[in-house]
Motif scaffolding. Structure first.
Motif, PDB file in Angstrom:
ATOM      1  N   ALA A 170       4.850  18.654 -13.011  1.00 17.72           N
ATOM      2  CA  ALA A 170       6.100  19.187 -13.586  1.00 17.72           C
ATOM      3  C   ALA A 170       6.149  19.304 -15.086  1.00 17.72           C
ATOM      4  O   ALA A 170       6.536  20.319 -15.613  1.00 17.72           O
ATOM      5  N   ILE A 171       5.566  18.243 -15.511  1.00 15.59           N
ATOM      6  CA  ILE A 171       5.534  18.595 -17.151  1.00 15.59           C
ATOM      7  C   ILE A 171       4.835  19.653 -17.609  1.00 15.59           C
ATOM      8  O   ILE A 171       4.627  20.335 -18.595  1.00 15.59           O
ATOM      9  N   LEU A 172       3.416  19.730 -16.923  1.00 17.12           N
ATOM     10  CA  LEU A 172       2.672  20.907 -17.291  1.00 17.12           C
ATOM     11  C   LEU A 172       3.333  22.238 -17.005  1.00 17.12           C
ATOM     12  O   LEU A 172       3.312  23.040 -17.812  1.00 17.12           O
ATOM     13  N   PHE A 173       3.858  22.480 -15.837  1.00 23.43           N
ATOM     14  CA  PHE A 173       4.414  23.603 -15.662  1.00 23.43           C
ATOM     15  C   PHE A 173       5.791  23.934 -16.528  1.00 23.43           C
ATOM     16  O   PHE A 173       5.908  25.032 -16.969  1.00 23.43           O
ATOM     17  N   PHE A 174       6.305  22.814 -16.979  1.00 24.72           N
ATOM     18  CA  PHE A 174       7.502  23.005 -17.652  1.00 24.72           C
ATOM     19  C   PHE A 174       7.115  23.508 -19.177  1.00 24.72           C
ATOM     20  O   PHE A 174       7.603  24.403 -19.835  1.00 24.72           O
ATOM     21  N   ALA A 175       5.984  22.917 -19.689  1.00 21.96           N
ATOM     22  CA  ALA A 175       5.284  23.160 -20.950  1.00 21.96           C
ATOM     23  C   ALA A 175       4.888  24.756 -20.866  1.00 21.96           C
ATOM     24  O   ALA A 175       5.106  25.209 -21.989  1.00 21.96           O
ATOM     25  N   TRP A 176       4.080  25.017 -19.987  1.00 19.60           N
ATOM     26  CA  TRP A 176       3.844  26.373 -19.870  1.00 19.60           C
ATOM     27  C   TRP A 176       4.995  27.187 -19.806  1.00 19.60           C
ATOM     28  O   TRP A 176       4.762  28.610 -20.486  1.00 19.60           O
ATOM     29  N   GLU A 177       6.177  27.062 -19.058  1.00 24.19           N
ATOM     30  CA  GLU A 177       7.240  28.032 -19.048  1.00 24.19           C
ATOM     31  C   GLU A 177       7.733  28.148 -20.343  1.00 24.19           C
ATOM     32  O   GLU A 177       8.038  29.206 -21.023  1.00 24.19           O
ATOM     33  N   ILE A 188       1.613  12.104  -9.882  1.00 24.32           N
ATOM     34  CA  ILE A 188       1.026  13.162  -9.766  1.00 24.32           C
ATOM     35  C   ILE A 188       1.842  14.250 -10.016  1.00 24.32           C
ATOM     36  O   ILE A 188       1.774  15.324 -10.490  1.00 24.32           O
ATOM     37  N   VAL A 189       3.076  14.313  -9.217  1.00 27.90           N
ATOM     38  CA  VAL A 189       4.155  15.364  -9.206  1.00 27.90           C
ATOM     39  C   VAL A 189       4.751  15.484 -10.571  1.00 27.90           C
ATOM     40  O   VAL A 189       5.001  16.627 -11.144  1.00 27.90           O
ATOM     41  N   LEU A 190       4.893  14.350 -11.292  1.00 23.42           N
ATOM     42  CA  LEU A 190       5.533  14.207 -12.497  1.00 23.42           C
ATOM     43  C   LEU A 190       4.648  14.971 -13.511  1.00 23.42           C
ATOM     44  O   LEU A 190       5.064  15.749 -14.345  1.00 23.42           O
ATOM     45  N   ARG A 225       0.822  -1.153   0.077  1.00 24.28           N
ATOM     46  CA  ARG A 225       0.004  -0.021  -0.058  1.00 24.28           C
ATOM     47  C   ARG A 225       0.964   1.321  -0.031  1.00 24.28           C
ATOM     48  O   ARG A 225       0.734   2.111  -0.688  1.00 24.28           O
ATOM     49  N   ILE A 226       1.783   1.150   0.827  1.00 20.58           N
ATOM     50  CA  ILE A 226       2.922   2.512   0.969  1.00 20.58           C
ATOM     51  C   ILE A 226       3.501   2.695  -0.505  1.00 20.58           C
ATOM     52  O   ILE A 226       3.584   3.760  -0.923  1.00 20.58           O
ATOM     53  N   PHE A 227       3.789   1.649  -1.155  1.00 19.81           N
ATOM     54  CA  PHE A 227       4.268   1.660  -2.646  1.00 19.81           C
ATOM     55  C   PHE A 227       3.298   2.285  -3.512  1.00 19.81           C
ATOM     56  O   PHE A 227       3.859   3.165  -4.372  1.00 19.81           O
ATOM     57  N   ALA A 228       2.305   1.798  -3.494  1.00 23.46           N
ATOM     58  CA  ALA A 228       1.283   2.217  -4.364  1.00 23.46           C
ATOM     59  C   ALA A 228       0.969   3.613  -4.015  1.00 23.46           C
ATOM     60  O   ALA A 228       0.716   4.574  -5.181  1.00 23.46           O
ATOM     61  N   ASP A 229       0.878   4.081  -2.789  1.00 24.28           N
ATOM     62  CA  ASP A 229       0.592   5.524  -2.813  1.00 24.28           C
ATOM     63  C   ASP A 229       1.784   6.491  -3.003  1.00 24.28           C
ATOM     64  O   ASP A 229       1.536   7.658  -3.593  1.00 24.28           O
ATOM     65  N   GLU A 230       3.020   5.866  -2.855  1.00 22.11           N
ATOM     66  CA  GLU A 230       4.173   6.790  -3.343  1.00 22.11           C
ATOM     67  C   GLU A 230       4.009   6.795  -4.799  1.00 22.11           C
ATOM     68  O   GLU A 230       4.460   7.684  -5.384  1.00 22.11           O
ATOM     69  N   ARG A 231       3.934   5.471  -5.366  1.00 21.36           N
ATOM     70  CA  ARG A 231       3.835   5.603  -7.129  1.00 21.36           C
ATOM     71  C   ARG A 231       2.759   6.605  -7.662  1.00 21.36           C
ATOM     72  O   ARG A 231       2.971   7.332  -8.506  1.00 21.36           O
ATOM     73  N   ARG A 232       1.566   6.532  -6.951  1.00 19.48           N
ATOM     74  CA  ARG A 232       0.687   7.531  -7.313  1.00 19.48           C
ATOM     75  C   ARG A 232       0.790   9.058  -7.184  1.00 19.48           C
ATOM     76  O   ARG A 232       0.887   9.853  -8.049  1.00 19.48           O
ATOM     77  N   SER A 233       1.682   9.426  -5.875  1.00 22.36           N
ATOM     78  CA  SER A 233       2.152  10.671  -5.622  1.00 22.36           C
ATOM     79  C   SER A 233       3.291  11.082  -6.690  1.00 22.36           C
ATOM     80  O   SER A 233       3.274  12.014  -7.041  1.00 22.36           O
ATOM     81  N   PHE A 234       4.039  10.192  -7.094  1.00 16.51           N
ATOM     82  CA  PHE A 234       4.984  10.488  -8.097  1.00 16.51           C
ATOM     83  C   PHE A 234       4.391  10.665  -9.280  1.00 16.51           C
ATOM     84  O   PHE A 234       5.059  11.706  -9.922  1.00 16.51           O
TER      85      PHE A 234
END
Length: 279
Positions: free
Chosen positions: A43-50, A38-40, A27-36
C-alpha cells in the motif's frame, strides 16, 4: 487426598489440548501479522507511486491508477494474454532444461573432483560474463526464433543452478554419509537417500535464483533478439509514448516473476519439506 488415574489423564489431556490451541493461535497471529506487513508495504509503495505520478516527477512517469487502467485495457483487448503466451514458451522450456541439466551437473561436480576441475571454471566464467552483450550473438547462429530465446534463458539460468547445486552437495554433513557407509549403504543410496535430501534446501534456493535469472534472460531476448511477447509490448508502447501501458507491462512481468518464486517456495515448504512448515 488421592487423585484417580482417570482424572489425572483428563488433566494431562486438557493441558496438552490447551497448549496445542495456544500454539495454533500463536501461528495464526504470526501469519496474520506477516500478511499485514506485506499488505502495508504494498500500500505504501502504490501510494508513493500515485503521488510521484501526480507531482509529476517526469512526464513519462504515469500514476498508479493510470497504470492499472492501462493494464485492464491490455487484458481486455487480449494483447496482454497473447504476449504472455509468447513469453512463457521459451521461459518454461529454458527453466526445465536448466533445472534438469543444472542439478545433474552440480551434483556430479560435488561428488567428483575431476568433474569439478573440468566444469567449475566454465560455469564461473559464464556467471560472471556480461550476458546482455552475449545474448545478441545467439541471433547470428540460431536466428530470432524460439530456439534463440530459449538459449538466452538457459545461458542465464544454468550457471546459477549448477554452482548452487555444486556448493549444496559439497556442504553435505559428512557424518551422515559416514553413517550410511557404516550401514553398508552403496553409492546410489548415499546419493539419493543422504546427499540430495540433506542438500535440498540449497538446491531449492539455487532453483529459485535460476528461475529469477531465467526471467531476466527471456526479457533480454525479447528486447535484444526479437520484439515479441512482453518485450514487444514494452518496446511498442515506449515508441508511441503510451507510458502507462509500458509501465503496466513492466509491472506485470515483475508481479508474475514474484508470484512464481513465491509459489515455488510454497511448494517446497508445504509439500517437499513439511518439517520447515512445522517450524
Amino acid at each position: 487426598m488421592t487423585v484417580s488415574p482417570a482424572k489425572l489423564d483428563n488433566g494431562i489431556g486438557a493441558s496438552k489440548e490447551a497448549s496445542i490451541t495456544r500454539g495454533q493461535a500463536i501461528r495464526i497471529f504470526a501469519d496474520e501479522r506477516r500478511s499485514f506487513w506485506i499488505v502495508l508495504s504494498l500500500a505504501i509503495l502504490f501510494f508513493a507511486w500515485e503521488v510521484a505520478g501526480r507531482i509529476p516527477i517526469s512526464f513519462a512517469f504515469p500514476t498508479f491508477s493510470e497504470t492499472i487502467l492501462a493494464f485492464g485495457e491490455m487484458v481486455a483487448d487480449g494483447s496482454m494474454l497473447k504476449a504472455y503466451f509468447l513469453t512463457l514458451q521459451p521461459l518454461v522450456l529454458g527453466v526445465i532444461v536448466s533445472a534438469a541439466v543444472g542439478i545433474a551437473l552440480g551434483v556430479a561436480m560435488g561428488l567428483s573432483e575431476k568433474a569439478e576441475w573440468l566444469l567449475a571454471p566454465v560455469f564461473i566464467v559464464l556467471q560472471a560474463a556480461p550476458m546482455a552483450a552475449l545474448v545478441p550473438l545467439v541471433t547470428f547462429v540460431y536466428g530470432i526464433g524460439l530456439t534463440a530465446k530459449t538459449l538466452a534463458v538457459i545461458m542465464l539460468a544454468l550457471p546459477v543452478i549448477v554452482l548452487n547445486s555444486y556448493k549444496a552437495v559439497r556442504h553435505v554433513n559428512p557424518s551422515l554419509v559416514d553413517m550410511c557407509r557404516s550401514f553398508q549403504g552403496n553409492r546410489m543410496q548415499q546419493i539419493f537417500k543422504i546427499i540430495i535430501p540433506d542438500a535440498s534446501p540449497v538446491l531449492f534456493a539455487g532453483l529459485r535464483l535460476g528461475i529469477a535469472a531465467g526471467f531476466i534472460g527471456v526479457m533480454l531476448a525479447e528486447l535484444l533478439i526479437t520484439p515479441t511477447g512482453i518485450g514487444d509490448l514494452i518496446t511498442y508502447h515506449r515508441s508511441v509514448a503510451n507510458y502507462a501501458h509500458m509501465y503496466a507491462a513492466v509491472a506485470s512481468i515483475i508481479a508474475v516473476s514474484t508470484l512464481t518464486l513465491a509459489g515455488l517456495q510454497y511448494v517446497e515448504t508445504h509439500l517437499l519439506r513439511p518439517e520447515k512448515r512445522r517450524k
